[in-house]
Design a protein around this motif. Structure first.
Motif, PDB file in Angstrom:
ATOM      1  N   MET A   1       0.842  -1.189   0.000  1.00  0.00           N
ATOM      2  CA  MET A   1       0.000   0.000   0.000  1.00  0.00           C
ATOM      3  C   MET A   1       0.884   1.249   0.000  1.00  0.00           C
ATOM      4  O   MET A   1       1.820   1.372   0.765  1.00  0.00           O
ATOM      5  N   THR A   2       0.596   2.161  -0.874  1.00  0.00           N
ATOM      6  CA  THR A   2       1.352   3.397  -0.981  1.00  0.00           C
ATOM      7  C   THR A   2       0.813   4.417   0.018  1.00  0.00           C
ATOM      8  O   THR A   2      -0.383   4.634   0.099  1.00  0.00           O
ATOM      9  N   GLU A   3       1.701   5.005   0.768  1.00  0.00           N
ATOM     10  CA  GLU A   3       1.327   6.022   1.745  1.00  0.00           C
ATOM     11  C   GLU A   3       1.514   7.390   1.109  1.00  0.00           C
ATOM     12  O   GLU A   3       2.626   7.776   0.762  1.00  0.00           O
ATOM     13  N   THR A   4       0.417   8.122   0.960  1.00  0.00           N
ATOM     14  CA  THR A   4       0.413   9.418   0.312  1.00  0.00           C
ATOM     15  C   THR A   4      -0.194  10.437   1.255  1.00  0.00           C
ATOM     16  O   THR A   4      -1.211  10.166   1.893  1.00  0.00           O
ATOM     17  N   CYS A   5       0.409  11.617   1.345  1.00  0.00           N
ATOM     18  CA  CYS A   5      -0.103  12.678   2.200  1.00  0.00           C
ATOM     19  C   CYS A   5      -1.481  13.118   1.700  1.00  0.00           C
ATOM     20  O   CYS A   5      -1.655  13.414   0.517  1.00  0.00           O
ATOM     21  N   SER A   6      -2.443  13.149   2.614  1.00  0.00           N
ATOM     22  CA  SER A   6      -3.808  13.516   2.226  1.00  0.00           C
ATOM     23  C   SER A   6      -3.964  15.008   1.969  1.00  0.00           C
ATOM     24  O   SER A   6      -4.964  15.428   1.394  1.00  0.00           O
ATOM     25  N   ARG A   7      -2.983  15.816   2.345  1.00  0.00           N
ATOM     26  CA  ARG A   7      -3.067  17.259   2.108  1.00  0.00           C
ATOM     27  C   ARG A   7      -2.299  17.707   0.870  1.00  0.00           C
ATOM     28  O   ARG A   7      -2.797  18.456   0.064  1.00  0.00           O
ATOM     29  N   CYS A   8      -1.061  17.228   0.717  1.00  0.00           N
ATOM     30  CA  CYS A   8      -0.240  17.732  -0.399  1.00  0.00           C
ATOM     31  C   CYS A   8       0.015  16.683  -1.482  1.00  0.00           C
ATOM     32  O   CYS A   8       0.512  17.022  -2.550  1.00  0.00           O
ATOM     33  N   GLY A   9      -0.270  15.410  -1.213  1.00  0.00           N
ATOM     34  CA  GLY A   9      -0.101  14.370  -2.209  1.00  0.00           C
ATOM     35  C   GLY A   9       1.293  13.773  -2.293  1.00  0.00           C
ATOM     36  O   GLY A   9       1.558  12.929  -3.148  1.00  0.00           O
ATOM     37  N   ARG A  10       2.186  14.164  -1.393  1.00  0.00           N
ATOM     38  CA  ARG A  10       3.549  13.624  -1.419  1.00  0.00           C
ATOM     39  C   ARG A  10       3.529  12.130  -1.097  1.00  0.00           C
ATOM     40  O   ARG A  10       2.793  11.676  -0.230  1.00  0.00           O
ATOM     41  N   ASN A  11       4.366  11.369  -1.781  1.00  0.00           N
ATOM     42  CA  ASN A  11       4.446   9.935  -1.594  1.00  0.00           C
ATOM     43  C   ASN A  11       5.542   9.614  -0.583  1.00  0.00           C
ATOM     44  O   ASN A  11       6.680  10.072  -0.729  1.00  0.00           O
ATOM     45  N   ARG A  12       5.231   8.816   0.435  1.00  0.00           N
ATOM     46  CA  ARG A  12       6.195   8.499   1.479  1.00  0.00           C
ATOM     47  C   ARG A  12       7.379   7.693   0.941  1.00  0.00           C
ATOM     48  O   ARG A  12       8.480   7.760   1.481  1.00  0.00           O
ATOM     49  N   ASP A  13       7.167   6.937  -0.119  1.00  0.00           N
ATOM     50  CA  ASP A  13       8.253   6.138  -0.698  1.00  0.00           C
ATOM     51  C   ASP A  13       9.373   7.002  -1.265  1.00  0.00           C
ATOM     52  O   ASP A  13      10.487   6.516  -1.449  1.00  0.00           O
ATOM     53  N   THR A  14       9.099   8.275  -1.546  1.00  0.00           N
ATOM     54  CA  THR A  14      10.128   9.155  -2.112  1.00  0.00           C
ATOM     55  C   THR A  14      11.005   9.786  -1.029  1.00  0.00           C
ATOM     56  O   THR A  14      12.005  10.416  -1.348  1.00  0.00           O
ATOM     57  N   VAL A  15      10.641   9.625   0.242  1.00  0.00           N
ATOM     58  CA  VAL A  15      11.397  10.212   1.355  1.00  0.00           C
ATOM     59  C   VAL A  15      12.575   9.307   1.679  1.00  0.00           C
ATOM     60  O   VAL A  15      12.402   8.128   1.974  1.00  0.00           O
ATOM     61  N   THR A  16      13.778   9.860   1.642  1.00  0.00           N
ATOM     62  CA  THR A  16      14.981   9.074   1.910  1.00  0.00           C
ATOM     63  C   THR A  16      15.535   9.282   3.318  1.00  0.00           C
ATOM     64  O   THR A  16      16.249   8.427   3.819  1.00  0.00           O
ATOM     65  N   ASP A  17      15.219  10.392   3.949  1.00  0.00           N
ATOM     66  CA  ASP A  17      15.703  10.673   5.297  1.00  0.00           C
ATOM     67  C   ASP A  17      14.868   9.877   6.310  1.00  0.00           C
ATOM     68  O   ASP A  17      13.655  10.068   6.401  1.00  0.00           O
ATOM     69  N   PRO A  18      15.498   8.995   7.090  1.00  0.00           N
ATOM     70  CA  PRO A  18      14.750   8.177   8.050  1.00  0.00           C
ATOM     71  C   PRO A  18      13.978   9.003   9.083  1.00  0.00           C
ATOM     72  O   PRO A  18      12.871   8.632   9.476  1.00  0.00           O
ATOM     73  N   ALA A  19      14.538  10.120   9.510  1.00  0.00           N
ATOM     74  CA  ALA A  19      13.843  10.972  10.488  1.00  0.00           C
ATOM     75  C   ALA A  19      12.563  11.559   9.895  1.00  0.00           C
ATOM     76  O   ALA A  19      11.541  11.656  10.574  1.00  0.00           O
ATOM     77  N   GLU A  20      12.599  11.938   8.631  1.00  0.00           N
ATOM     78  CA  GLU A  20      11.408  12.460   7.967  1.00  0.00           C
ATOM     79  C   GLU A  20      10.359  11.371   7.791  1.00  0.00           C
ATOM     80  O   GLU A  20       9.170  11.601   7.971  1.00  0.00           O
ATOM     81  N   ARG A  21      10.798  10.156   7.458  1.00  0.00           N
ATOM     82  CA  ARG A  21       9.843   9.039   7.318  1.00  0.00           C
ATOM     83  C   ARG A  21       9.143   8.760   8.644  1.00  0.00           C
ATOM     84  O   ARG A  21       7.952   8.477   8.667  1.00  0.00           O
ATOM     85  N   LEU A  22       9.886   8.833   9.741  1.00  0.00           N
ATOM     86  CA  LEU A  22       9.290   8.586  11.053  1.00  0.00           C
ATOM     87  C   LEU A  22       8.326   9.691  11.483  1.00  0.00           C
ATOM     88  O   LEU A  22       7.451   9.464  12.310  1.00  0.00           O
TER      89      LEU A  22
END
Length: 57
Positions: A1-22
């Motif tokens: 399942m793809t995790e996408t921000c419900s406000r801006c549409g950013r895809n969590r899979d594109t985040v490379t910084d572990p702190a940002e993913r958390l």
């Protein structure tokens, strides 16, 4: 399942910084799971705090 921000549409899979993913926020309402990216979560923290039970205050 793809995790996408419900406000801006950013895809969590594109985040490379572990702190940002958390820092992504997951919410489940009536069986529907939604996500907020770390940027939108920070910008809308008051909306999130308003949902907390009063015993947290």
């Amino acid at each position: 399942m793809t995790e996408t921000c419900s406000r801006c549409g950013r895809n969590r899979d594109t985040v490379t910084d572990p702190a940002e993913r958390l820092a992504w926020v997951s919410d489940r309402d009536r069986g529907v799971q939604t996500w907020l990216c770390h940027t939108c979560a920070r910008a809308h923290v008051r909306d999130l705090e308003a949902k907390l039970p009063s015993e947290y205050w």
